[in-house]
Scaffold this motif. Structure first.
Motif, PDB file in Angstrom:
ATOM      1  N   ASP A 256     -39.222   3.691  20.843  1.00 24.34           N
ATOM      2  CA  ASP A 256     -39.828   4.308  19.672  1.00 24.34           C
ATOM      3  C   ASP A 256     -38.728   5.030  18.881  1.00 24.34           C
ATOM      4  O   ASP A 256     -37.685   5.372  19.432  1.00 24.34           O
ATOM      5  N   PRO A 257     -38.956   5.257  17.595  1.00 25.40           N
ATOM      6  CA  PRO A 257     -37.917   5.869  16.749  1.00 25.40           C
ATOM      7  C   PRO A 257     -37.430   7.227  17.268  1.00 25.40           C
ATOM      8  O   PRO A 257     -36.245   7.545  17.169  1.00 25.40           O
ATOM      9  N   GLU A 258     -38.326   8.009  17.853  1.00 26.78           N
ATOM     10  CA  GLU A 258     -37.940   9.315  18.374  1.00 26.78           C
ATOM     11  C   GLU A 258     -36.965   9.177  19.537  1.00 26.78           C
ATOM     12  O   GLU A 258     -35.963   9.892  19.609  1.00 26.78           O
ATOM     13  N   THR A 259     -37.228   8.225  20.428  1.00 24.85           N
ATOM     14  CA  THR A 259     -36.335   7.991  21.562  1.00 24.85           C
ATOM     15  C   THR A 259     -34.986   7.472  21.072  1.00 24.85           C
ATOM     16  O   THR A 259     -33.939   7.902  21.558  1.00 24.85           O
ATOM     17  N   GLU A 260     -35.015   6.574  20.102  1.00 20.80           N
ATOM     18  CA  GLU A 260     -33.758   6.073  19.531  1.00 20.80           C
ATOM     19  C   GLU A 260     -32.948   7.205  18.919  1.00 20.80           C
ATOM     20  O   GLU A 260     -31.729   7.267  19.078  1.00 20.80           O
ATOM     21  N   ALA A 261     -33.628   8.123  18.217  1.00 18.27           N
ATOM     22  CA  ALA A 261     -32.940   9.255  17.600  1.00 18.27           C
ATOM     23  C   ALA A 261     -32.319  10.153  18.669  1.00 18.27           C
ATOM     24  O   ALA A 261     -31.183  10.621  18.509  1.00 18.27           O
ATOM     25  N   LEU A 262     -33.033  10.378  19.769  1.00 23.02           N
ATOM     26  CA  LEU A 262     -32.514  11.206  20.858  1.00 23.02           C
ATOM     27  C   LEU A 262     -31.281  10.554  21.483  1.00 23.02           C
ATOM     28  O   LEU A 262     -30.278  11.227  21.735  1.00 23.02           O
ATOM     29  N   ILE A 263     -31.341   9.259  21.710  1.00 21.65           N
ATOM     30  CA  ILE A 263     -30.197   8.545  22.291  1.00 21.65           C
ATOM     31  C   ILE A 263     -28.989   8.622  21.362  1.00 21.65           C
ATOM     32  O   ILE A 263     -27.865   8.888  21.799  1.00 21.65           O
ATOM     33  N   GLN A 264     -29.209   8.419  20.077  1.00 16.74           N
ATOM     34  CA  GLN A 264     -28.116   8.508  19.096  1.00 16.74           C
ATOM     35  C   GLN A 264     -27.527   9.918  19.091  1.00 16.74           C
ATOM     36  O   GLN A 264     -26.319  10.102  19.049  1.00 16.74           O
ATOM     37  N   TRP A 265     -28.400  10.929  19.141  1.00 13.64           N
ATOM     38  CA  TRP A 265     -27.972  12.327  19.141  1.00 13.64           C
ATOM     39  C   TRP A 265     -27.108  12.603  20.372  1.00 13.64           C
ATOM     40  O   TRP A 265     -26.042  13.204  20.259  1.00 13.64           O
ATOM     41  N   CYS A 266     -27.557  12.133  21.546  1.00 16.96           N
ATOM     42  CA  CYS A 266     -26.782  12.327  22.782  1.00 16.96           C
ATOM     43  C   CYS A 266     -25.429  11.626  22.716  1.00 16.96           C
ATOM     44  O   CYS A 266     -24.432  12.146  23.219  1.00 16.96           O
TER      45      CYS A 266
ATOM     46  N   VAL B 173     -23.292  13.920  20.773  1.00 17.23           N
ATOM     47  CA  VAL B 173     -22.916  15.061  21.615  1.00 17.23           C
ATOM     48  C   VAL B 173     -21.767  14.650  22.530  1.00 17.23           C
ATOM     49  O   VAL B 173     -20.782  15.379  22.681  1.00 17.23           O
ATOM     50  N   GLU B 174     -21.878  13.472  23.113  1.00 16.02           N
ATOM     51  CA  GLU B 174     -20.832  12.961  24.005  1.00 16.02           C
ATOM     52  C   GLU B 174     -19.481  12.954  23.296  1.00 16.02           C
ATOM     53  O   GLU B 174     -18.473  13.368  23.862  1.00 16.02           O
ATOM     54  N   GLY B 175     -19.464  12.513  22.052  1.00 20.69           N
ATOM     55  CA  GLY B 175     -18.215  12.494  21.286  1.00 20.69           C
ATOM     56  C   GLY B 175     -17.616  13.879  21.116  1.00 20.69           C
ATOM     57  O   GLY B 175     -16.397  14.061  21.228  1.00 20.69           O
ATOM     58  N   PHE B 176     -18.466  14.874  20.870  1.00 21.73           N
ATOM     59  CA  PHE B 176     -17.968  16.245  20.728  1.00 21.73           C
ATOM     60  C   PHE B 176     -17.490  16.808  22.061  1.00 21.73           C
ATOM     61  O   PHE B 176     -16.524  17.579  22.098  1.00 21.73           O
ATOM     62  N   LEU B 177     -18.150  16.437  23.157  1.00 26.02           N
ATOM     63  CA  LEU B 177     -17.685  16.871  24.479  1.00 26.02           C
ATOM     64  C   LEU B 177     -16.310  16.290  24.776  1.00 26.02           C
ATOM     65  O   LEU B 177     -15.438  16.984  25.298  1.00 26.02           O
ATOM     66  N   VAL B 178     -16.117  15.026  24.430  1.00 27.78           N
ATOM     67  CA  VAL B 178     -14.812  14.383  24.624  1.00 27.78           C
ATOM     68  C   VAL B 178     -13.759  15.070  23.751  1.00 27.78           C
ATOM     69  O   VAL B 178     -12.657  15.368  24.209  1.00 27.78           O
ATOM     70  N   ALA B 179     -14.115  15.374  22.514  1.00 25.03           N
ATOM     71  CA  ALA B 179     -13.187  16.075  21.624  1.00 25.03           C
ATOM     72  C   ALA B 179     -12.851  17.459  22.164  1.00 25.03           C
ATOM     73  O   ALA B 179     -11.755  17.977  21.924  1.00 25.03           O
TER      74      ALA B 179
ATOM     75  N   ALA C 128     -18.392  13.549  30.258  1.00 29.32           N
ATOM     76  CA  ALA C 128     -19.381  13.855  29.220  1.00 29.32           C
ATOM     77  C   ALA C 128     -20.696  13.146  29.519  1.00 29.32           C
ATOM     78  O   ALA C 128     -21.771  13.753  29.454  1.00 29.32           O
ATOM     79  N   GLN C 129     -20.620  11.864  29.860  1.00 25.89           N
ATOM     80  CA  GLN C 129     -21.831  11.097  30.167  1.00 25.89           C
ATOM     81  C   GLN C 129     -22.539  11.681  31.384  1.00 25.89           C
ATOM     82  O   GLN C 129     -23.758  11.838  31.390  1.00 25.89           O
ATOM     83  N   GLU C 130     -21.777  12.027  32.409  1.00 24.94           N
ATOM     84  CA  GLU C 130     -22.367  12.584  33.629  1.00 24.94           C
ATOM     85  C   GLU C 130     -23.045  13.922  33.335  1.00 24.94           C
ATOM     86  O   GLU C 130     -24.146  14.194  33.811  1.00 24.94           O
ATOM     87  N   HIS C 131     -22.394  14.752  32.532  1.00 25.80           N
ATOM     88  CA  HIS C 131     -22.955  16.066  32.194  1.00 25.80           C
ATOM     89  C   HIS C 131     -24.274  15.906  31.435  1.00 25.80           C
ATOM     90  O   HIS C 131     -25.252  16.603  31.731  1.00 25.80           O
ATOM     91  N   ILE C 132     -24.311  14.991  30.484  1.00 26.05           N
ATOM     92  CA  ILE C 132     -25.545  14.755  29.726  1.00 26.05           C
ATOM     93  C   ILE C 132     -26.638  14.229  30.651  1.00 26.05           C
ATOM     94  O   ILE C 132     -27.780  14.690  30.600  1.00 26.05           O
ATOM     95  N   GLU C 133     -26.294  13.283  31.513  1.00 26.84           N
ATOM     96  CA  GLU C 133     -27.285  12.718  32.436  1.00 26.84           C
ATOM     97  C   GLU C 133     -27.830  13.772  33.399  1.00 26.84           C
ATOM     98  O   GLU C 133     -29.028  13.811  33.669  1.00 26.84           O
ATOM     99  N   GLU C 134     -26.947  14.644  33.904  1.00 28.87           N
ATOM    100  CA  GLU C 134     -27.369  15.664  34.862  1.00 28.87           C
ATOM    101  C   GLU C 134     -28.197  16.767  34.207  1.00 28.87           C
ATOM    102  O   GLU C 134     -28.935  17.470  34.886  1.00 28.87           O
TER     103      GLU C 134
ATOM    104  N   ALA D 172     -24.821  21.573  20.129  1.00 31.03           N
ATOM    105  CA  ALA D 172     -25.189  21.327  21.522  1.00 31.03           C
ATOM    106  C   ALA D 172     -23.938  21.204  22.394  1.00 31.03           C
ATOM    107  O   ALA D 172     -23.901  21.722  23.514  1.00 31.03           O
ATOM    108  N   ALA D 173     -22.927  20.521  21.895  1.00 31.23           N
ATOM    109  CA  ALA D 173     -21.687  20.377  22.660  1.00 31.23           C
ATOM    110  C   ALA D 173     -21.021  21.730  22.856  1.00 31.23           C
ATOM    111  O   ALA D 173     -20.511  22.023  23.946  1.00 31.23           O
TER     112      ALA D 173
END
Length: 65
Positions: free
Chosen positions: A8-18, A21-27, A35-41, A59-60
């Motif tokens: 659904d569009p809301e889930t897609e938006a959440l995935i895109q947002w995460c 966030v991952e990119g900012f964590l890497v930065a 970054a991926q592990e932190h978001i998943e946990e 969020a990052a």
């Protein structure tokens, strides 16, 4: 061949947002795997921030604090 599951569009938006966030964590110094592990946990915490309207960068910063 299996058909890709429709999100659904809301889930897609959440995935895109995460993903953003991952990119900012890497930065901020994390590896992509960290970054991926932190978001998943902490998916519930990140989901809450998404619904509270924080930007991926905000969020990052919270995650790196």
């Amino acid at each position: 061949m299996a058909k890709k599951e429709e999100l659904d569009p809301e889930t897609e938006a959440l995935i895109q947002w995460c993903t953003e966030v991952e990119g900012f964590l890497v930065a901020g110094g994390a590896t992509r795997a960290q970054a991926q592990e932190h978001i998943e946990e902490n998916v519930e915490w990140f989901t809450d921030m998404f619904y509270e309207g924080l930007t991926p960068e905000e969020a990052a910063k919270e995650a790196l604090a």
